[in-house]
Write a protein that holds these residues in place. Structure first.
Motif, PDB file in Angstrom:
ATOM      1  N   ALA A 260       2.731  14.109  -9.265  1.00  0.00           N
ATOM      2  CA  ALA A 260       3.726  15.178  -9.223  1.00  0.00           C
ATOM      3  C   ALA A 260       4.380  15.380 -10.578  1.00  0.00           C
ATOM      4  CB  ALA A 260       4.784  14.861  -8.172  1.00  0.00           C
ATOM      5  N   SER A 261       4.613  14.308 -11.299  1.00  0.00           N
ATOM      6  CA  SER A 261       5.227  14.461 -12.622  1.00  0.00           C
ATOM      7  C   SER A 261       4.276  15.156 -13.593  1.00  0.00           C
ATOM      8  CB  SER A 261       5.653  13.102 -13.171  1.00  0.00           C
ATOM      9  OG  SER A 261       4.521  12.320 -13.494  1.00  0.00           O
ATOM     10  N   LEU A 262       2.981  14.963 -13.422  1.00  0.00           N
ATOM     11  CA  LEU A 262       2.019  15.677 -14.269  1.00  0.00           C
ATOM     12  C   LEU A 262       2.090  17.181 -14.034  1.00  0.00           C
ATOM     13  CD1 LEU A 262      -1.163  13.436 -14.097  1.00  0.00           C
ATOM     14  CD2 LEU A 262       0.270  13.843 -16.078  1.00  0.00           C
ATOM     15  N   PHE A 263       2.134  17.581 -12.754  1.00  0.00           N
ATOM     16  CA  PHE A 263       2.167  19.001 -12.441  1.00  0.00           C
ATOM     17  C   PHE A 263       3.509  19.635 -12.789  1.00  0.00           C
ATOM     18  CE2 PHE A 263      -1.424  17.796  -9.669  1.00  0.00           C
ATOM     19  CZ  PHE A 263      -2.362  18.655 -10.219  1.00  0.00           C
ATOM     20  N   SER A 264       4.587  18.914 -12.627  1.00  0.00           N
ATOM     21  CA  SER A 264       5.877  19.488 -13.007  1.00  0.00           C
ATOM     22  C   SER A 264       5.983  19.593 -14.521  1.00  0.00           C
ATOM     23  CB  SER A 264       7.030  18.647 -12.445  1.00  0.00           C
ATOM     24  OG  SER A 264       7.049  17.380 -13.068  1.00  0.00           O
ATOM     25  N   GLY A 265       5.332  18.690 -15.229  1.00  0.00           N
ATOM     26  CA  GLY A 265       5.298  18.779 -16.686  1.00  0.00           C
ATOM     27  C   GLY A 265       4.536  20.008 -17.139  1.00  0.00           C
ATOM     28  N   LEU A 266       3.481  20.374 -16.435  1.00  0.00           N
ATOM     29  CA  LEU A 266       2.719  21.577 -16.774  1.00  0.00           C
ATOM     30  C   LEU A 266       3.562  22.831 -16.545  1.00  0.00           C
ATOM     31  CD1 LEU A 266      -0.812  20.748 -15.318  1.00  0.00           C
ATOM     32  CD2 LEU A 266      -0.125  20.796 -17.711  1.00  0.00           C
ATOM     33  N   ALA A 267       4.358  22.838 -15.484  1.00  0.00           N
ATOM     34  CA  ALA A 267       5.206  24.000 -15.206  1.00  0.00           C
ATOM     35  C   ALA A 267       6.251  24.178 -16.301  1.00  0.00           C
ATOM     36  CB  ALA A 267       5.876  23.840 -13.848  1.00  0.00           C
ATOM     37  N   ILE A 268       6.802  23.096 -16.798  1.00  0.00           N
ATOM     38  CA  ILE A 268       7.785  23.179 -17.871  1.00  0.00           C
ATOM     39  C   ILE A 268       7.140  23.704 -19.152  1.00  0.00           C
ATOM     40  CG2 ILE A 268       9.275  21.789 -19.379  1.00  0.00           C
ATOM     41  CD1 ILE A 268       9.777  19.979 -16.929  1.00  0.00           C
ATOM     42  N   ILE A 269       5.949  23.234 -19.459  1.00  0.00           N
ATOM     43  CA  ILE A 269       5.229  23.696 -20.673  1.00  0.00           C
ATOM     44  C   ILE A 269       4.898  25.181 -20.549  1.00  0.00           C
ATOM     45  CG2 ILE A 269       3.077  23.477 -21.972  1.00  0.00           C
ATOM     46  CD1 ILE A 269       3.161  20.470 -21.315  1.00  0.00           C
TER      47      ILE A 269
ATOM     48  N   ALA B  84       3.999  10.078  -7.128  1.00  0.00           N
ATOM     49  CA  ALA B  84       5.055  10.419  -8.076  1.00  0.00           C
ATOM     50  C   ALA B  84       4.469  10.693  -9.457  1.00  0.00           C
ATOM     51  CB  ALA B  84       6.086   9.298  -8.145  1.00  0.00           C
ATOM     52  N   MET B  85       3.485   9.919  -9.851  1.00  0.00           N
ATOM     53  CA  MET B  85       2.839  10.143 -11.158  1.00  0.00           C
ATOM     54  C   MET B  85       2.101  11.477 -11.177  1.00  0.00           C
ATOM     55  SD  MET B  85       1.523   6.255 -11.902  1.00  0.00           S
ATOM     56  CE  MET B  85       0.439   6.739 -13.219  1.00  0.00           C
TER      57      MET B  85
ATOM     58  N   ILE C 281       0.839  -1.203   0.000  1.00  0.00           N
ATOM     59  CA  ILE C 281       0.000   0.000   0.000  1.00  0.00           C
ATOM     60  C   ILE C 281       0.874   1.253   0.000  1.00  0.00           C
ATOM     61  CG2 ILE C 281      -1.594   1.362   1.415  1.00  0.00           C
ATOM     62  CD1 ILE C 281      -2.943  -1.279   2.186  1.00  0.00           C
ATOM     63  N   VAL C 282       1.916   1.258   0.849  1.00  0.00           N
ATOM     64  CA  VAL C 282       2.813   2.426   0.909  1.00  0.00           C
ATOM     65  C   VAL C 282       3.500   2.636  -0.435  1.00  0.00           C
ATOM     66  CG1 VAL C 282       4.944   3.296   1.957  1.00  0.00           C
ATOM     67  CG2 VAL C 282       3.162   2.303   3.392  1.00  0.00           C
ATOM     68  N   ILE C 283       3.977   1.568  -1.048  1.00  0.00           N
ATOM     69  CA  ILE C 283       4.662   1.692  -2.345  1.00  0.00           C
ATOM     70  C   ILE C 283       3.700   2.153  -3.425  1.00  0.00           C
ATOM     71  CG2 ILE C 283       5.795   0.363  -4.173  1.00  0.00           C
ATOM     72  CD1 ILE C 283       7.149  -1.249  -1.926  1.00  0.00           C
ATOM     73  N   TYR C 284       2.479   1.595  -3.456  1.00  0.00           N
ATOM     74  CA  TYR C 284       1.508   2.012  -4.470  1.00  0.00           C
ATOM     75  C   TYR C 284       1.105   3.470  -4.298  1.00  0.00           C
ATOM     76  CZ  TYR C 284       1.091  -2.873  -5.827  1.00  0.00           C
ATOM     77  OH  TYR C 284       1.354  -4.138  -6.274  1.00  0.00           O
ATOM     78  N   ILE C 285       0.962   3.939  -3.063  1.00  0.00           N
ATOM     79  CA  ILE C 285       0.645   5.355  -2.828  1.00  0.00           C
ATOM     80  C   ILE C 285       1.810   6.230  -3.282  1.00  0.00           C
ATOM     81  CG2 ILE C 285       0.294   7.090  -1.021  1.00  0.00           C
ATOM     82  CD1 ILE C 285      -1.452   5.032   0.422  1.00  0.00           C
TER      83      ILE C 285
END
Length: 81
Positions: A65-74, A62-63, A53-57
């Protein structure tokens, strides 16, 4: 369930027929639900389930966060304030 000996239909599954006492065969094993096939949930040990459960969370966060950091780069490339 229908008794093969006396033919009485019942709405419940019994180990013995309530009418004649015939010992019913055990039901076949049901397949595992999909979530039981995931690593960490197959063995039914509590510590493995907790670690999974901890690993899946962590992977989910992480997924996200990567979406939001991708938006900042764009936005920085496009010059959007």
């Amino acid at each position: 369930m229908k008794c093969p000996m006396c033919g009485i239909n019942t709405t419940f599954d019994f180990f013995h027929c309530p009418h004649c006492g015939y010992k019913m065969p055990l039901a076949t094993e049901q397949p595992l639900p999909n979530w039981r096939k995931l690593p960490g949930f197959r063995s039914k040990t509590p510590w493995k389930i907790l670690v999974a459960i901890v690993i899946y969370i962590w992977i989910l966060l992480a997924m996200i966060a990567s979406l939001f950091s991708g938006l900042a780069i764009i936005e920085s490339i496009a010059g959007i304030p």
